[in-house]
Design a protein around this motif. Structure first.
Motif, PDB file in Angstrom:
ATOM      1  N   GLN A  50       0.840  -1.198   0.000  1.00  0.00           N
ATOM      2  CA  GLN A  50       0.000   0.000   0.000  1.00  0.00           C
ATOM      3  C   GLN A  50       0.875   1.249   0.000  1.00  0.00           C
ATOM      4  OE1 GLN A  50      -2.246   0.853   3.563  1.00  0.00           O
ATOM      5  NE2 GLN A  50      -0.876  -0.374   4.844  1.00  0.00           N
ATOM      6  N   ASN A  51       0.363   2.312  -0.599  1.00  0.00           N
ATOM      7  CA  ASN A  51       1.133   3.553  -0.744  1.00  0.00           C
ATOM      8  C   ASN A  51       2.482   3.293  -1.422  1.00  0.00           C
ATOM      9  OD1 ASN A  51       1.181   6.375  -0.458  1.00  0.00           O
ATOM     10  ND2 ASN A  51       2.384   6.250   1.424  1.00  0.00           N
ATOM     11  N   SER A  52       2.493   2.319  -2.331  1.00  0.00           N
ATOM     12  CA  SER A  52       3.699   1.938  -3.065  1.00  0.00           C
ATOM     13  C   SER A  52       4.849   1.573  -2.129  1.00  0.00           C
ATOM     14  CB  SER A  52       4.118   3.073  -4.018  1.00  0.00           C
ATOM     15  OG  SER A  52       3.037   3.422  -4.871  1.00  0.00           O
ATOM     16  N   GLY A  53       4.494   0.998  -0.977  1.00  0.00           N
ATOM     17  CA  GLY A  53       5.496   0.552  -0.011  1.00  0.00           C
ATOM     18  C   GLY A  53       6.111   1.654   0.821  1.00  0.00           C
ATOM     19  N   GLN A  54       5.583   2.872   0.709  1.00  0.00           N
ATOM     20  CA  GLN A  54       6.172   4.025   1.397  1.00  0.00           C
ATOM     21  C   GLN A  54       5.405   4.319   2.691  1.00  0.00           C
ATOM     22  OE1 GLN A  54       7.635   6.620  -2.404  1.00  0.00           O
ATOM     23  NE2 GLN A  54       5.473   6.156  -2.287  1.00  0.00           N
ATOM     24  N   VAL A  55       5.508   3.391   3.621  1.00  0.00           N
ATOM     25  CA  VAL A  55       4.801   3.473   4.903  1.00  0.00           C
ATOM     26  C   VAL A  55       5.784   3.107   6.003  1.00  0.00           C
ATOM     27  CG1 VAL A  55       2.813   2.695   6.244  1.00  0.00           C
ATOM     28  CG2 VAL A  55       2.680   2.745   3.747  1.00  0.00           C
ATOM     29  N   CYS A  56       5.790   3.884   7.082  1.00  0.00           N
ATOM     30  CA  CYS A  56       6.680   3.575   8.207  1.00  0.00           C
ATOM     31  C   CYS A  56       6.261   2.281   8.883  1.00  0.00           C
ATOM     32  CB  CYS A  56       6.669   4.719   9.222  1.00  0.00           C
ATOM     33  SG  CYS A  56       7.321   6.270   8.594  1.00  0.00           S
ATOM     34  N   ALA A  57       4.977   2.199   9.253  1.00  0.00           N
ATOM     35  CA  ALA A  57       4.453   1.017   9.930  1.00  0.00           C
ATOM     36  C   ALA A  57       3.919   0.068   8.868  1.00  0.00           C
ATOM     37  CB  ALA A  57       3.356   1.408  10.919  1.00  0.00           C
ATOM     38  N   ALA A  58       4.764  -0.830   8.391  1.00  0.00           N
ATOM     39  CA  ALA A  58       4.406  -1.696   7.269  1.00  0.00           C
ATOM     40  C   ALA A  58       5.066  -3.061   7.424  1.00  0.00           C
ATOM     41  CB  ALA A  58       4.839  -1.054   5.952  1.00  0.00           C
ATOM     42  N   ALA A  59       4.552  -4.028   6.688  1.00  0.00           N
ATOM     43  CA  ALA A  59       5.075  -5.396   6.742  1.00  0.00           C
ATOM     44  C   ALA A  59       6.354  -5.478   5.927  1.00  0.00           C
ATOM     45  CB  ALA A  59       4.025  -6.375   6.205  1.00  0.00           C
ATOM     46  N   GLY A  97       1.680   2.931  -7.392  1.00  0.00           N
ATOM     47  CA  GLY A  97       2.036   4.082  -8.214  1.00  0.00           C
ATOM     48  C   GLY A  97       3.533   4.314  -8.210  1.00  0.00           C
ATOM     49  N   PRO A  98       3.966   5.474  -8.657  1.00  0.00           N
ATOM     50  CA  PRO A  98       5.400   5.794  -8.646  1.00  0.00           C
ATOM     51  C   PRO A  98       5.857   6.086  -7.221  1.00  0.00           C
ATOM     52  CG  PRO A  98       4.149   7.709  -9.323  1.00  0.00           C
ATOM     53  CD  PRO A  98       3.160   6.582  -9.210  1.00  0.00           C
ATOM     54  N   MET A  99       7.151   5.916  -6.972  1.00  0.00           N
ATOM     55  CA  MET A  99       7.716   6.387  -5.716  1.00  0.00           C
ATOM     56  C   MET A  99       7.754   7.912  -5.738  1.00  0.00           C
ATOM     57  SD  MET A  99      10.761   3.640  -4.916  1.00  0.00           S
ATOM     58  CE  MET A  99      11.141   4.487  -3.368  1.00  0.00           C
ATOM     59  N   ALA A 100       7.713   8.516  -4.567  1.00  0.00           N
ATOM     60  CA  ALA A 100       7.514   9.961  -4.485  1.00  0.00           C
ATOM     61  C   ALA A 100       8.716  10.764  -4.957  1.00  0.00           C
ATOM     62  CB  ALA A 100       7.148  10.353  -3.055  1.00  0.00           C
ATOM     63  N   ARG A 101       9.928  10.252  -4.725  1.00  0.00           N
ATOM     64  CA  ARG A 101      11.130  11.024  -5.059  1.00  0.00           C
ATOM     65  C   ARG A 101      12.130  10.150  -5.798  1.00  0.00           C
ATOM     66  NH1 ARG A 101      12.640  13.294   0.631  1.00  0.00           N
ATOM     67  NH2 ARG A 101      14.654  12.544  -0.112  1.00  0.00           N
ATOM     68  N   GLY A 136       8.586   8.142 -15.579  1.00  0.00           N
ATOM     69  CA  GLY A 136       8.046   8.059 -14.229  1.00  0.00           C
ATOM     70  C   GLY A 136       9.007   7.407 -13.247  1.00  0.00           C
ATOM     71  N   ASN A 137       8.750   7.639 -11.976  1.00  0.00           N
ATOM     72  CA  ASN A 137       9.637   7.160 -10.918  1.00  0.00           C
ATOM     73  C   ASN A 137       9.122   5.840 -10.331  1.00  0.00           C
ATOM     74  OD1 ASN A 137      11.910   7.470  -9.214  1.00  0.00           O
ATOM     75  ND2 ASN A 137      10.582   8.205  -7.576  1.00  0.00           N
ATOM     76  N   TYR A 138       8.989   4.838 -11.188  1.00  0.00           N
ATOM     77  CA  TYR A 138       8.398   3.563 -10.773  1.00  0.00           C
ATOM     78  C   TYR A 138       9.482   2.548 -10.400  1.00  0.00           C
ATOM     79  CZ  TYR A 138       3.998   5.281 -12.731  1.00  0.00           C
ATOM     80  OH  TYR A 138       2.873   6.024 -12.999  1.00  0.00           O
ATOM     81  N   TYR A 139       9.153   1.751  -9.375  1.00  0.00           N
ATOM     82  CA  TYR A 139      10.006   0.620  -9.015  1.00  0.00           C
ATOM     83  C   TYR A 139       9.120  -0.611  -8.953  1.00  0.00           C
ATOM     84  CZ  TYR A 139      14.098  -1.771  -7.193  1.00  0.00           C
ATOM     85  OH  TYR A 139      15.188  -2.608  -7.055  1.00  0.00           O
ATOM     86  N   ALA A 140       9.513  -1.657  -9.652  1.00  0.00           N
ATOM     87  CA  ALA A 140       8.676  -2.849  -9.760  1.00  0.00           C
ATOM     88  C   ALA A 140       8.459  -3.490  -8.394  1.00  0.00           C
ATOM     89  CB  ALA A 140       9.325  -3.851 -10.707  1.00  0.00           C
ATOM     90  N   PRO A 141       7.234  -3.929  -8.081  1.00  0.00           N
ATOM     91  CA  PRO A 141       7.015  -4.697  -6.852  1.00  0.00           C
ATOM     92  C   PRO A 141       8.005  -5.856  -6.786  1.00  0.00           C
ATOM     93  CG  PRO A 141       4.923  -4.146  -7.849  1.00  0.00           C
ATOM     94  CD  PRO A 141       5.983  -3.727  -8.824  1.00  0.00           C
ATOM     95  N   THR A 142       8.712  -5.946  -5.678  1.00  0.00           N
ATOM     96  CA  THR A 142       9.874  -6.822  -5.563  1.00  0.00           C
ATOM     97  C   THR A 142       9.739  -7.739  -4.359  1.00  0.00           C
ATOM     98  OG1 THR A 142      11.316  -5.206  -6.645  1.00  0.00           O
ATOM     99  CG2 THR A 142      12.382  -6.814  -5.186  1.00  0.00           C
TER     100      THR A 142
END
Length: 463
Positions: A263-272, A309-313, A345-351
């Motif tokens: 979720q949020n393209s993996g950009q979450v502090c509290a995440a799995a 989506g894309p990563m933010a930066r 775009g600033n995309y990184y493939a789900p890995t």
């Protein structure tokens, strides 16, 4: 006048296209001074407003957020690439937060009796003053309001220094507060450089500081707040364990792990981030998880079909890719993704990385993007040891059908939050925050209301 530091503008860049979508000039020292004056003047009046009236303003804020929800969601998607469905959900969550505190918050600030004989002593919760909030870009509205709403309810004023790439979201929030009837100075936006933040922290008009961000930023802000003898709350990074035991419902665990990681393209502090799977089910879990991750739709964040989506930066994508490459060089196995997506775009493939051990980069460091690391645990005790083998301590998840076993494991985990058979979330009804290098202090629940209060003892007719 010149800006406070060498940079002149905060830039918002659309990560889906690389195009600049906003340029916001940094404020000079005179503008900083004016902002702090407004926040200070507003505090003198606001703190004396009855709690019921402050709660009414929060109820009005919920309505204002819903009225401009689509504009705010579109701005989030434009500035940091959050898929539009998730951006809309973020605004609605903020509206519900405001409603919840309007209904339940005043009781949390009521005078609290003590155990002194005859009831002559009690605790009053008094506001401190203007609070400086240094906030991140990954949840541009929720991260701000989950702190601002209880802080304002308590009678403080709120001075937001937002991340440079989401200043459009910052100004839309300010407009929502204005629409809800909040007076000038109650919610201020401060667009300054790091030097300006340091000046604000040192300024006697700022009563306390809160930051959500990296460990490095937390150390810097914490040191400056300490030097000024000001309280601070720090919500920093996480490398959260997601424990799956042999008796878990695997389908439920996989579904939660996919959401909790991507979720949020993996950009979450509290995440799995670290998927610690007991040996008896690690192969089955891995196969299901890889297949579910492969099905995720990545692409245009304005499409309602997009989940990643894309990563933010762009610089953070480069950093993430370096961490993935380091982990692979250390012996991990690449099962999915593992590279930047070509194009503007600033995309990184789900890995998905498997065979990760406690000596590898993706185990030790926070990977802030769409990358999951799978670690095999010999048994439940080993899973606990792996989970605690981290400098972070934000949240953790445990998947098992045995509630007694889940409670026994929860008692041993060194984190601020634990979620059994669920992925990590933040919710106004419960406290949120971490231990170790994930920070200190708490947001949300009654803890969030009282964090920036003076717990004042009032003892009447003491004999």
């Amino acid at each position: 006048m010149n800006a406070i530091a060498h940079q002149t503008h905060a830039l918002s860049i659309n990560p889906a296209t690389g195009e600049t979508v906003g340029s916001y000039p940094y404020e000079n020292e005179s503008q900083l001074d004016a902002t702090l004056n407004r926040a200070t003047a507003a505090f003198r009046t606001w703190r004396r407003q009855p709690l019921s009236q402050r709660a009414e303003r929060l109820q009005a804020l919920a309505g204002a957020l819903r009225e401009q929800a689509e504009a705010m969601a579109q701005m989030i998607t434009l500035e940091m690439g959050k898929p539009i469905v998730q951006a809309r959900a973020e605004i609605e969550k903020c509206a519900q937060l405001s409603e919840w505190y309007a209904a339940h918050g005043p009781a949390m600030l009521a005078a609290e009796p003590t155990l002194v004989d005859n009831g002559s002593a009690h605790i009053e919760y008094r506001p401190l003053g203007p609070i400086l909030a240094v906030m991140p870009w990954n949840f541009p509205v929720w991260q701000v309001l989950r702190g601002a709403v209880p802080t304002l309810l308590a009678g403080n004023t709120y001075v937001l220094k937002h991340a440079p790439n989401v200043m459009g979201s910052a100004y839309l929030m300010k407009a929502a507060f204005h629409k809800a009837g909040f007076a000038e100075g109650l919610f201020e936006v401060l667009n300054v450089t790091q030097d300006g933040v340091s000046k604000a922290i040192a300024d006697p008009r700022i009563a306390a500081v809160t930051l959500t961000g990296s460990v490095r930023a937390g150390m810097a802000i914490g040191a400056q707040a300490g030097a000024a003898l000001k309280k601070c709350v720090l919500e920093l990074g996480g490398c959260d364990p997601f424990i799956v035991l042999n008796d878990a419902d695997l389908d439920a665990a996989v579904q939660a792990a996919v959401i909790g990681r991507f979720q949020n393209s993996g950009q979450v502090c509290a995440a799995a981030k670290r998927l610690i799977i007991e040996a008896g089910v690690v192969d089955a879990f891995t196969a299901k998880f890889v297949e579910a991750s492969r099905q995720l739709v990545m692409g245009d964040p304005t499409s309602t079909h997009t989940y990643v989506g894309p990563m933010a930066r762009f610089d953070l994508r480069d950093e993430l890719h370096g961490q993935v490459q380091d982990t692979l060089a250390e012996g991990a196995t690449l099962l999915l993704g593992g590279d930047k997506v070509p194009g503007a775009g600033n995309y990184y493939a789900p890995t998905v990385l498997a065979d990760v051990t406690d000596q590898m980069t993706s185990f030790k460091q926070e990977l802030f993007g769409p990358v999951a690391s799978i670690i095999s645990a010999r048994d439940a005790d080993h899973a606990v040891a792996l989970a605690n083998d981290s400098e972070f301590g934000l949240t953790a998840s445990i998947f098992t059908r045995d509630s007694a076993k889940a409670r026994a494991i929860a008692d041993q985990l060194e984190t601020g939050g634990i979620f059994v058979n669920a992925f990590s979330v933040s919710d106004p009804r419960v406290a949120f925050g971490g231990v170790k290098k994930s920070g200190f202090g708490r947001e949300l629940s009654h803890f969030g209301v009282r964090e920036f209060c003076n717990a004042q003892t009032v003892w009447l007719d003491r004999k």
